[in-house]
Design an enzyme around this catalytic site. Structure first.
Site, PDB file in Angstrom:
ATOM      1  N   TYR A 131      60.500  56.424  21.594  1.00 55.44           N
ATOM      2  CA  TYR A 131      61.400  57.023  22.589  1.00 55.44           C
ATOM      3  C   TYR A 131      61.055  58.499  22.800  1.00 55.44           C
ATOM      4  CZ  TYR A 131      65.746  58.938  24.515  1.00 55.44           C
ATOM      5  OH  TYR A 131      66.662  59.612  25.282  1.00 55.44           O
TER       6      TYR A 131
HETATM    7  P1  NAP Z   1      73.318  54.274  29.675  1.00 52.68           P
HETATM    8  O1  NAP Z   1      74.787  54.166  29.812  1.00 52.68           O
HETATM    9  O2  NAP Z   1      72.626  53.340  28.740  1.00 52.68           O
HETATM   10  O3  NAP Z   1      72.687  54.131  31.132  1.00 52.68           O
HETATM   11  C1  NAP Z   1      71.339  53.895  31.343  1.00 52.68           C
HETATM   12  C2  NAP Z   1      71.173  53.297  32.720  1.00 52.68           C
HETATM   13  O4  NAP Z   1      69.786  52.991  32.922  1.00 52.68           O
HETATM   14  C3  NAP Z   1      71.969  51.979  32.925  1.00 52.68           C
HETATM   15  O5  NAP Z   1      72.716  52.036  34.095  1.00 52.68           O
HETATM   16  C4  NAP Z   1      70.873  50.939  33.061  1.00 52.68           C
HETATM   17  O6  NAP Z   1      71.145  49.904  33.950  1.00 52.68           O
HETATM   18  C5  NAP Z   1      69.729  51.780  33.638  1.00 52.68           C
HETATM   19  N1  NAP Z   1      68.488  51.039  33.473  1.00 52.68           N
HETATM   20  C6  NAP Z   1      67.965  50.506  32.347  1.00 52.68           C
HETATM   21  N2  NAP Z   1      66.866  49.792  32.626  1.00 52.68           N
HETATM   22  C7  NAP Z   1      66.699  49.865  33.979  1.00 52.68           C
HETATM   23  C8  NAP Z   1      65.775  49.318  34.891  1.00 52.68           C
HETATM   24  N3  NAP Z   1      64.789  48.503  34.483  1.00 52.68           N
HETATM   25  N4  NAP Z   1      65.886  49.618  36.203  1.00 52.68           N
HETATM   26  C9  NAP Z   1      66.906  50.412  36.637  1.00 52.68           C
HETATM   27  N5  NAP Z   1      67.841  50.948  35.829  1.00 52.68           N
HETATM   28  C10 NAP Z   1      67.736  50.675  34.519  1.00 52.68           C
HETATM   29  O7  NAP Z   1      72.885  55.762  29.241  1.00 52.68           O
HETATM   30  P2  NAP Z   1      73.766  57.083  29.134  1.00 52.68           P
HETATM   31  O8  NAP Z   1      74.594  57.026  27.916  1.00 52.68           O
HETATM   32  O9  NAP Z   1      74.385  57.343  30.462  1.00 52.68           O
HETATM   33  O10 NAP Z   1      72.610  58.160  28.852  1.00 52.68           O
HETATM   34  C11 NAP Z   1      71.630  58.436  29.813  1.00 52.68           C
HETATM   35  C12 NAP Z   1      70.326  58.792  29.119  1.00 52.68           C
HETATM   36  O11 NAP Z   1      70.466  59.965  28.325  1.00 52.68           O
HETATM   37  C13 NAP Z   1      69.843  57.781  28.085  1.00 52.68           C
HETATM   38  O12 NAP Z   1      69.223  56.687  28.667  1.00 52.68           O
HETATM   39  C14 NAP Z   1      68.883  58.603  27.247  1.00 52.68           C
HETATM   40  O13 NAP Z   1      67.570  58.529  27.751  1.00 52.68           O
HETATM   41  C15 NAP Z   1      69.399  60.020  27.408  1.00 52.68           C
HETATM   42  N6  NAP Z   1      69.876  60.630  26.154  1.00 52.68           N
HETATM   43  C16 NAP Z   1      70.610  59.933  25.244  1.00 52.68           C
HETATM   44  C17 NAP Z   1      71.107  60.559  24.105  1.00 52.68           C
HETATM   45  C18 NAP Z   1      71.996  59.825  23.141  1.00 52.68           C
HETATM   46  O14 NAP Z   1      72.532  60.464  22.214  1.00 52.68           O
HETATM   47  N7  NAP Z   1      72.192  58.536  23.297  1.00 52.68           N
HETATM   48  C19 NAP Z   1      70.859  61.898  23.882  1.00 52.68           C
HETATM   49  C20 NAP Z   1      70.105  62.604  24.824  1.00 52.68           C
HETATM   50  C21 NAP Z   1      69.636  61.962  25.963  1.00 52.68           C
HETATM   51  P3  NAP Z   1      72.254  48.750  33.646  1.00 52.68           P
HETATM   52  O15 NAP Z   1      73.565  49.433  33.872  1.00 52.68           O
HETATM   53  O16 NAP Z   1      71.933  47.715  34.636  1.00 52.68           O
HETATM   54  O17 NAP Z   1      72.061  48.325  32.223  1.00 52.68           O
END
Ligand code: NAP
Length: 217
Positions: A131
């Site tokens: 990642y």
């Molecule tokens: P999330 O709720 O998991 O949302 C990710 C989105 O990406 C979902 O809507 C998902 O679609 C979409 N997605 C996944 N695969 C896809 C595809 N093939 N085509 C189009 N869309 C796709 O994430 P979040 O919590 O809002 O966070 C956003 C981002 O922040 C994370 O993905 C990560 O990279 C980053 N981040 C995370 C952390 C942490 O502590 N977790 C820290 C720093 C940064 P579906 O709704 O259809 O599943």
């Protein structure tokens, strides 16, 4: 200003779309990947476009036609393997950047990870490293374009209530940050041109979001 939110059905993505929708000078277009996700956006009066990040760059570029800014809020999430990390967090991000160029979209805001440096790759556990690699090279790809980019590096995301206050700087101590506050940070970046060409880490803090973002200038 029309904003294409990639990953609009995600937790940050959904919040950002509604914040954009509440603003009087911004308009959101939600990029989603499943037909059934469109209902929510229709209900709040937001146009939704159906594109999967595993589709080709042309499909993403088509979704970005006529748009002024793109926010990349998508991610494969922790439940899938390194294969999806490569396909979404790396290739999906790079295809989105290339799509911006094809569609002549100048502004691109990336949700990155807290630390995407080479050192962070070396220090990451074997399960987390793919990642960090994906985010490292996606960020690097964006830096090497002439897009008006901003790269946001949030700390550990929580579903805590938004406080409206953050700490943002090139380097901050590792800490948590509510997703809703990150959505407000993205909105502030869209509204504040001084964030162009900048990247910063963001955690929960004591400075009002707009003020913290303006102070990065
Ligand atoms: P999330 O709720 O998991 O949302 C990710 C989105 O990406 C979902 O809507 C998902 O679609 C979409 N997605 C996944 N695969 C896809 C595809 N093939 N085509 C189009 N869309 C796709 O994430 P979040 O919590 O809002 O966070 C956003 C981002 O922040 C994370 O993905 C990560 O990279 C980053 N981040 C995370 C952390 C942490 O502590 N977790 C820290 C720093 C940064 P579906 O709704 O259809 O599943």
């Amino acid at each position: 200003m029309k904003v294409l939110v990639i990953g609009a059905n995600g937790q940050i993505g959904k919040e950002l779309v509604s914040l954009i929708q509440q603003s009087d000078h911004l308009e959101a277009i939600a990029m989603i990947r499943k037909e059934e996700q469109a209902k929510h956006f229709k209900q709040i009066g937001v146009e939704a476009v159906l594109v999967d990040l595993e589709d080709n760059t042309k499909a993403i570029a088509k979704a970005a036609e006529g748009v002024d800014a793109i926010v990349f809020a998508a991610g494969s999430g922790p439940k899938t393997g390194a294969d999806k990390t490569m396909l979404i967090d790396l290739d999906g991000a790079i295809k989105s950047i290339e799509a911006a160029k094809i569609a002549n979209v100048k502004r691109f805001i990336m949700i990155s990870s807290y630390d995407t440096t080479r050192e962070a790759i070396q220090e990451a556990s074997s399960s987390f490293a793919p990642y960090v690699v994906a985010k490292h090279y996606a960020d690097e790809w964006l830096r090497r374009t002439d897009l008006a980019y901003t790269i946001v590096h949030p700390g550990a995301l929580t579903n805590d209530k938004s406080t409206g206050n953050i700490e943002a700087s090139e380097k901050v101590e590792p800490n948590e940050v509510p997703r809703d506050d990150v959505a407000h940070v993205l909105l502030a970046c869209l509204e504040d041109k001084t964030t162009i060409g900048k990247e910063f880490q963001v955690i929960a803090g004591h400075t009002p979001i707009k003020e913290a973002i303006a102070s990065l200038a």
